[in-house]
Design a protein around this motif. Structure first.
Motif, PDB file in Angstrom:
ATOM      1  N   TRP A  30      89.280  37.160  60.856  1.00 39.67           N
ATOM      2  CA  TRP A  30      88.622  37.443  59.398  1.00 39.67           C
ATOM      3  C   TRP A  30      89.147  36.317  58.290  1.00 39.67           C
ATOM      4  N   THR A  31      90.662  36.415  58.676  1.00 35.06           N
ATOM      5  CA  THR A  31      92.217  36.077  57.920  1.00 35.06           C
ATOM      6  C   THR A  31      91.963  34.531  58.555  1.00 35.06           C
ATOM      7  N   SER A  32      91.930  33.591  57.336  1.00 31.46           N
ATOM      8  CA  SER A  32      92.755  32.115  57.591  1.00 31.46           C
ATOM      9  C   SER A  32      93.536  32.144  58.784  1.00 31.46           C
ATOM     10  N   PHE A  33      92.821  31.087  59.956  1.00 31.47           N
ATOM     11  CA  PHE A  33      93.499  30.604  61.021  1.00 31.47           C
ATOM     12  C   PHE A  33      94.853  29.965  60.602  1.00 31.47           C
ATOM     13  N   LEU A  34      94.698  28.921  59.817  1.00 28.17           N
ATOM     14  CA  LEU A  34      95.431  27.682  58.941  1.00 28.17           C
ATOM     15  C   LEU A  34      96.830  28.568  58.902  1.00 28.17           C
ATOM     16  N   ILE A  35      96.636  29.524  57.876  1.00 28.88           N
ATOM     17  CA  ILE A  35      97.533  30.722  57.480  1.00 28.88           C
ATOM     18  C   ILE A  35      98.183  31.749  58.621  1.00 28.88           C
ATOM     19  N   ARG A  36      97.601  31.851  58.994  1.00 31.42           N
ATOM     20  CA  ARG A  36      98.395  32.913  60.926  1.00 31.42           C
ATOM     21  C   ARG A  36      98.764  32.438  61.353  1.00 31.42           C
ATOM     22  N   VAL A  37      99.019  30.596  61.451  1.00 32.53           N
ATOM     23  CA  VAL A  37      99.181  29.845  62.651  1.00 32.53           C
ATOM     24  C   VAL A  37     101.001  29.615  61.221  1.00 32.53           C
ATOM     25  N   TYR A  38     100.963  29.444  60.003  1.00 38.65           N
ATOM     26  CA  TYR A  38     101.725  29.481  59.255  1.00 38.65           C
ATOM     27  C   TYR A  38     102.683  30.181  59.080  1.00 38.65           C
ATOM     28  N   ALA A  39     102.401  31.316  59.054  1.00 38.13           N
ATOM     29  CA  ALA A  39     103.286  33.306  58.963  1.00 38.13           C
ATOM     30  C   ALA A  39     103.798  32.538  59.815  1.00 38.13           C
ATOM     31  N   TRP A  40     104.254  31.755  61.156  1.00 40.30           N
ATOM     32  CA  TRP A  40     104.681  32.002  62.492  1.00 40.30           C
ATOM     33  C   TRP A  40     106.071  30.465  62.026  1.00 40.30           C
ATOM     34  N   MET A  41     105.488  29.846  60.866  1.00 37.71           N
ATOM     35  CA  MET A  41     106.357  29.192  60.591  1.00 37.71           C
ATOM     36  C   MET A  41     108.065  29.056  60.566  1.00 37.71           C
TER      37      MET A  41
ATOM     38  N   MET B 242     101.947  38.767  59.294  1.00 35.74           N
ATOM     39  CA  MET B 242     101.325  37.839  57.983  1.00 35.74           C
ATOM     40  C   MET B 242     102.407  39.358  56.598  1.00 35.74           C
ATOM     41  N   LEU B 243     103.028  40.451  57.419  1.00 41.46           N
ATOM     42  CA  LEU B 243     103.353  40.962  56.377  1.00 41.46           C
ATOM     43  C   LEU B 243     104.704  40.199  55.483  1.00 41.46           C
ATOM     44  N   ILE B 244     105.603  40.108  56.281  1.00 38.58           N
ATOM     45  CA  ILE B 244     106.991  38.954  56.114  1.00 38.58           C
ATOM     46  C   ILE B 244     106.576  38.294  55.428  1.00 38.58           C
ATOM     47  N   LEU B 245     104.603  37.441  55.422  1.00 36.38           N
ATOM     48  CA  LEU B 245     104.156  36.175  54.511  1.00 36.38           C
ATOM     49  C   LEU B 245     104.269  36.613  52.942  1.00 36.38           C
ATOM     50  N   ILE B 246     103.772  37.997  52.622  1.00 32.34           N
ATOM     51  CA  ILE B 246     103.001  38.670  51.777  1.00 32.34           C
ATOM     52  C   ILE B 246     104.423  38.944  51.419  1.00 32.34           C
ATOM     53  N   LEU B 247     105.614  39.739  51.847  1.00 27.92           N
ATOM     54  CA  LEU B 247     106.700  39.931  51.300  1.00 27.92           C
ATOM     55  C   LEU B 247     107.612  38.692  50.484  1.00 27.92           C
ATOM     56  N   TYR B 248     107.427  37.920  51.228  1.00 31.89           N
ATOM     57  CA  TYR B 248     108.319  36.019  51.502  1.00 31.89           C
ATOM     58  C   TYR B 248     107.217  35.851  49.686  1.00 31.89           C
ATOM     59  N   SER B 249     106.317  35.869  49.723  1.00 29.51           N
ATOM     60  CA  SER B 249     105.400  35.262  48.506  1.00 29.51           C
ATOM     61  C   SER B 249     106.254  36.215  47.573  1.00 29.51           C
ATOM     62  N   PHE B 250     106.785  37.229  47.086  1.00 31.39           N
ATOM     63  CA  PHE B 250     107.257  37.781  46.241  1.00 31.39           C
ATOM     64  C   PHE B 250     108.763  37.124  45.956  1.00 31.39           C
ATOM     65  N   ASN B 251     109.542  36.584  46.415  1.00 29.29           N
ATOM     66  CA  ASN B 251     110.944  36.580  46.114  1.00 29.29           C
ATOM     67  C   ASN B 251     110.873  35.311  45.240  1.00 29.29           C
ATOM     68  N   GLU B 252     112.083  35.819  44.950  1.00 28.08           N
ATOM     69  CA  GLU B 252     113.015  34.667  43.581  1.00 28.08           C
ATOM     70  C   GLU B 252     113.068  33.832  43.931  1.00 28.08           C
TER      71      GLU B 252
ATOM     72  N   MET C 112      94.859  35.234  49.635  1.00 29.71           N
ATOM     73  CA  MET C 112      93.482  34.997  50.513  1.00 29.71           C
ATOM     74  C   MET C 112      93.494  36.414  51.872  1.00 29.71           C
ATOM     75  N   ILE C 113      94.894  36.392  52.111  1.00 29.20           N
ATOM     76  CA  ILE C 113      94.983  38.120  52.705  1.00 29.20           C
ATOM     77  C   ILE C 113      94.529  38.973  52.272  1.00 29.20           C
ATOM     78  N   ALA C 114      94.681  39.466  50.277  1.00 23.05           N
ATOM     79  CA  ALA C 114      94.116  40.099  49.781  1.00 23.05           C
ATOM     80  C   ALA C 114      92.872  40.053  50.148  1.00 23.05           C
ATOM     81  N   ILE C 115      92.276  38.760  49.199  1.00 24.31           N
ATOM     82  CA  ILE C 115      90.929  39.439  50.034  1.00 24.31           C
ATOM     83  C   ILE C 115      90.571  39.534  51.096  1.00 24.31           C
ATOM     84  N   VAL C 116      90.111  39.279  51.683  1.00 20.37           N
ATOM     85  CA  VAL C 116      89.823  39.770  53.056  1.00 20.37           C
ATOM     86  C   VAL C 116      89.618  40.908  53.993  1.00 20.37           C
ATOM     87  N   THR C 117      91.108  41.245  53.375  1.00 20.50           N
ATOM     88  CA  THR C 117      91.658  43.004  53.270  1.00 20.50           C
ATOM     89  C   THR C 117      90.359  43.835  52.941  1.00 20.50           C
ATOM     90  N   VAL C 118      90.312  43.321  52.033  1.00 20.70           N
ATOM     91  CA  VAL C 118      89.371  44.309  50.688  1.00 20.70           C
ATOM     92  C   VAL C 118      88.030  44.092  51.093  1.00 20.70           C
TER      93      VAL C 118
END
Lengths: 293, 375, 272
Positions: free
Chosen positions: A120-131, C23-33, C239-245
């Motif tokens: 359900w999570t955005s496909f684009l975001i999941r690909v982007y995460a790997w960049m 995804m966790l790394i992505l979330i973590l680094y969104s709070f990076n200074e 976006m991840i937070a909205i979907v997860t909830v």
């Protein structure tokens, strides 16, 4: 009467917005590129009549596709990437599905949700995460350098390897779910019976579990293979200049070269390649449905 | 039996409520109903009995309006119902699955049909309450179908289909989903409600005991045809064919050839070296005609000693005994290899029974005990 | 059988780590200074602030939401009708073509769907904008809705509809009063699926959108082509937070309902 209206509404919608567009794509694939708006010839006009219009159409663009080795290399490379990544996804997904099916039943809904959530999570975001993970100074390299496994950063981003990782990652739920469904239905006493009759754990798995989850494996493989073949986002974000995939070629042909007739021809050929796996997939699904009834 | 008092089918003046006139229904090549003609009268409790696939459900669905006859005509109160859609028919149906609306409460389920008639609100209330009382569901009015038991669901389905006071109520295997004990209780409840409301009931069932218990008349069906229509006692005592005799209850069928030997009396030769059987029949048989003698096991007497002065007597060996508590069924093998079943009430304790496995015994029955059938 | 072997534990752990660590790394680094996304420089929510200042993103988000609401609603209506027709209408002229058209978009590469719709819109002279994206999204997501709804309709006990007819409903009333309320959960999940697909779609929107209407995925795509950015990380996290909830709530609610229903059923049987 009311029934006819009910059928007509979605029917006409799909005819107008699904079938007719394909006819147009096919027609344009037979036209010639031109410096005009829209950039192709001939344009249909009622004055000149259908015959005159048809006589202008030809298969030049298809011949062009066979002459320029960019295209057939791109088709072959797409097929190769799709096949390999399907096999990889199966190898990664099967143990997960198997583990889920063997997990205590009170865990299973949660595990199931954990598999569906990324879907359900955005496909684009999941690909982007790997960049961020795969780049030269990315987390993977930092980690591997940190534990001393490598001394030079690995170049992964913008290679085919990154594309494989991306496809396996994004399509994994499509592989896990049908296999899990098949394994979940599998009667545990069958394994016990096989072991009772002298099978080892491994041979019971090989002789009973695998054949009985065959339909799930086939369904999952098609669900990964078919979209992977025409994939655009993953090769353009994770792949490099050396990554040839037909979805990307089509996009560039259209947006960068503005060669609509060739882009259309590329699309028609891709569709023809896809017809075989789609028909096979459909057969498999029907067979499975019949078996269930 | 209420058939003595209530028998409109014997009254030539009575007009039937439902008439099937040469009705045929085909699904593609499959003939579900084959040129069927039958009359059903008002206030009857009519049972369609037969194995699955015999066409009984198709008959019911044609009455409800979910299927239309391929040929022939169905009249309801003298009018052809073919042009009337199911939602305009004065016919209601109780479905095998009950088909209770899961999103509506018991009360709303029962009121569903009444609301469609634009009935005033107060009248709806009264009618629903009446139905709840009739089916003893007052306490469950506010519950949803999944919050009540199977037996209660069955009663909701009945109340819902009766609420509109239909001329005709169709019941498709109404008790099929209940366990045996509850089924027997509910059978009597059904009869009670049928009598109270005076509605004509047509019930479809494959359970012959159920049909015999509830129905005023039973139609035994096979392959889209009605084989016999009669009151339960006549169906049992005087079946018109081997099929009916065999379908209803247990029976011994002995094949032979008939020789007339007096008024309504025949001698049946049936096995080498055995004396012919005596059988009475009002139906004529010609000399040498092939025939079947059908005798119910409970009409066969079993004795350890040879009895005197009986019409038919054979000797055999006990092969099997099925002990059913109140009665026992003995399977007795005759020298010819034929096995005859005989039933005896267990009036004495088992230990004091005078015969057991492998014992040689005498079986006897009267000339009028059996029915002589051509086929 | 119910005890996990070490092999299963390992494969589940590795599998879910693989699914979730990126995804966790992505979330973590969104709070990076730091602006440098791979170097941790302390906790900060400044990228969220910047995101909320970024008008281009906000506009794109608004367009995306509009498109998603319209297209998923339209797709739900059309898809439900299509499913009902496929399951209930028996044979009609062109049924095979119809079922083909319903299933084909599910397996069609997005580049082809996008290209063909674009060529259609140009052919009939329709200006590209919100309307064309809505039409495109409706077309492919109605097929998903129809698959979800028809899988529910297949198991739907048809005698419920017959009972409604028997009790005096017209076809339309039977659908409105009985069928629709019962299949509502499937229709709602169909809508959610269509909504998510529309929110997510990059390729088809790229083909069918014009300069006047840029959707969020198009915006994200053009930004991330240039590399990883903390602002995108922040957006992704939201976006991840909205979907997860959403997903967790939905599964908890449905689980609770199932448990309650089961309990009530058991209670009813015991009471009998």
């Amino acid at each position: 009467m009311r029934r006819a209206v009910l059928i007509a509404v979605p029917y006409l919608w799909l005819l107008a917005l699904f079938l007719v567009p394909f006819v147009i794509v096919f027609k344009i694939s037979l036209s010639d590129v031109a410096l005009a708006r829209p950039p192709y010839l001939p344009q249909f006009s009622w004055d000149e009549g259908i015959l005159a219009f048809l006589s202008e159409l030809d298969f030049e663009n298809y011949i062009f596709l066979t002459e320029d080795d960019l295209y057939w290399k791109a088709y072959l490379s797409s097929l190769k990437i799709a096949v390999f990544s399907t096999v990889l996804t199966l190898l990664v997904g099967y143990p997960i599905a198997y583990g889920m099916a063997r997990a205590p039943s009170e865990w299973r809904p949660t595990l199931m949700m954990l598999v569906i959530l990324p879907f359900w999570t955005s496909f684009l975001i999941r690909v982007y995460a790997w960049m961020g993970i795969l780049s030269n100074e990315g987390f993977l390299n930092q980690f591997l350098l940190g534990i001393g496994l490598i001394s030079e950063p690995l170049i992964i981003l913008n290679t085919n390897t990154a594309v494989y990782i991306g496809i396996v990652y994004t399509y994994l739920p499509f592989m896990i779910l049908p296999i899990y469904a098949a394994l979940d239905r599998l009667d545990g006493s069958l394994i016990e019976a096989a072991e009772d009759l002298g099978c080892s754990r491994l041979s019971a798995f090989w002789l009973v579990t695998i054949p009985l989850s065959k339909n799930g494996i086939i369904a999952g493989s098609f669900l990964v293979f078919i979209p992977a073949l025409g994939e655009f986002v993953i090769p353009s974000l994770l792949g490099g200049s050396g990554t040839l995939m037909i979805g990307k070629v089509l996009w560039e042909e259209f947006f960068s070269n503005r060669d609509w007739p060739v882009a259309s021809a590329v699309a028609v050929v891709l569709l023809l390649i896809l017809v075989i796996p789609i028909v096979l997939f459909q057969r498999n699904q029907e067979k499975q449905q019949e078996a269930e009834q | 039996m209420n058939s003595t008092a209530f028998a409109p089918w014997e009254d030539p003046e009575a007009t039937p409520l439902i008439q099937f006139q040469n009705v045929t229904k085909r699904f593609g090549d499959f003939v579900a109903i084959d040129d069927l003609t039958i009359d059903i009268y008002e206030k009857e409790f009519f049972a369609l009995l037969g194995p699955s696939g015999c066409g009984k459900t198709t008959m019911m669905r044609m009455l409800a309006g979910f299927e239309t006859p391929t040929q022939g005509k169905i009249n309801l109160a003298g009018k052809d119902i073919a042009p009337v859609p199911p939602n305009k028919r004065a016919v209601n149906m109780m479905f095998q699955s009950y088909a209770l609306f899961p999103h509506l409460s018991v009360w709303e389920n029962i009121a569903f049909g009444l609301k469609r008639e634009q009935m005033p609100k107060n009248d709806i209330n009264d009618r629903v309450e009446e139905m709840l009382r009739l089916t003893r569901l007052e306490k469950f009015a506010r519950r949803k179908p999944h919050q009540i038991s199977g037996g209660q669901r069955q009663r909701v389905a009945l109340a819902r289909s009766l609420a509109k006071a239909p001329k005709l109520l169709l019941l498709d295997e109404p008790l099929g989903a209940l366990d045996k004990k509850l089924r027997q209780e509910t059978q009597f409840e059904l009869m009670d409600i049928q009598e109270k409301t005076g509605t004509t009931f047509v019930i479809v069932t494959h359970d012959q005991e159920e049909a015999m218990t509830v129905a005023s008349r039973v139609a035994v069906m096979d392959h889209g045809k009605i084989i016999q229509v009669a009151t339960p006692d006549r169906i049992y005592e005087t079946p018109n064919s081997v099929y009916v005799a065999d379908f209803i209850g247990e029976v011994n069928i002995i094949e032979g050839t008939a020789t007339p030997n007096g008024e309504d009396s025949y001698a049946i030769s049936w096995a080498e070296g055995q004396s012919p059987l005596k059988a009475a029949s009002a139906k004529p048989f010609s000399e040498g005609q092939k025939c079947h003698v059908a005798i119910r096991p409970e009409k066969v007497t079993i004795n350890a000693q040879k009895p005197d002065g009986v019409d038919n007597l054979v000797q055999g060996k006990i092969l099997d005994i099925a002990y059913l508590g109140n009665i026992s069924t003995y399977h007795v093998e005759l020298p010819s290899g034929t096995v005859i079943k005989a039933q005896a009430a267990n009036t004495r304790r088992i230990a004091r029974r005078s015969f057991t496995w492998e014992d040689s015994v005498w079986l006897s029955w009267t000339a009028t005990a059996g029915v002589l059938l051509a086929e | 059988m119910n005890r996990l072997s070490w092999f299963n534990v390992v494969s589940l752990t590795l599998g879910f780590a693989f699914l979730y660590i990126p995804m966790l790394i992505l979330i973590l680094y969104s709070f990076n200074e730091s602006k440098l996304v791979t170097v941790w420089a302390g906790f900060s929510t400044k990228w969220y602030g910047e995101l909320l200042q970024n008008e281009a993103f906000l506009n794109a988000a608004w367009v995306t939401l509009k498109v998603a609401v319209f297209s998923s609603t339209l797709a739900t209506v059309l898809g439900t009708i299509a499913a009902y027709v496929m399951i209930r209408s028996g044979k009609f002229f062109g049924r095979t073509l119809f079922s083909g058209m319903i299933y084909a978009p599910l397996v069609m590469p997005e580049v082809i769907t996008g290209l063909s719709l674009l060529l259609l819109f140009i052919g009939i002279g329709l200006d590209r904008g919100v309307l064309t994206i809505v039409l495109a999204h409706t077309t492919f997501s109605m097929c998903y809705v129809s698959v979800v709804v028809s899988s529910r309709l297949v198991t739907f006990d048809q005698s419920l509809e017959e009972a409604a007819l028997d009790l005096g409903c017209s076809q339309a009333e039977a659908f409105r009063l009985v069928t629709l309320p019962i299949i509502a959960p499937a229709v709602i999940s169909g809508w959610l699926l269509a909504f998510t697909l529309s929110l997510d779609d990059l390729v088809i929107a790229s083909f069918t959108s014009g300069p006047s209407a840029t959707t969020l995925p198009i915006k994200i795509f053009s930004a991330v082509r240039l590399g990883v950015s903390p602002e995108i990380n922040a957006l992704s996290t939201i976006m991840i937070a909205i979907v997860t909830v959403g997903v967790i709530t939905a599964s908890l609610v449905s689980k609770q309902q199932a448990v309650r229903q089961k309990k009530e059923e058991q209670a009813a049987e015991r009471a009998a």
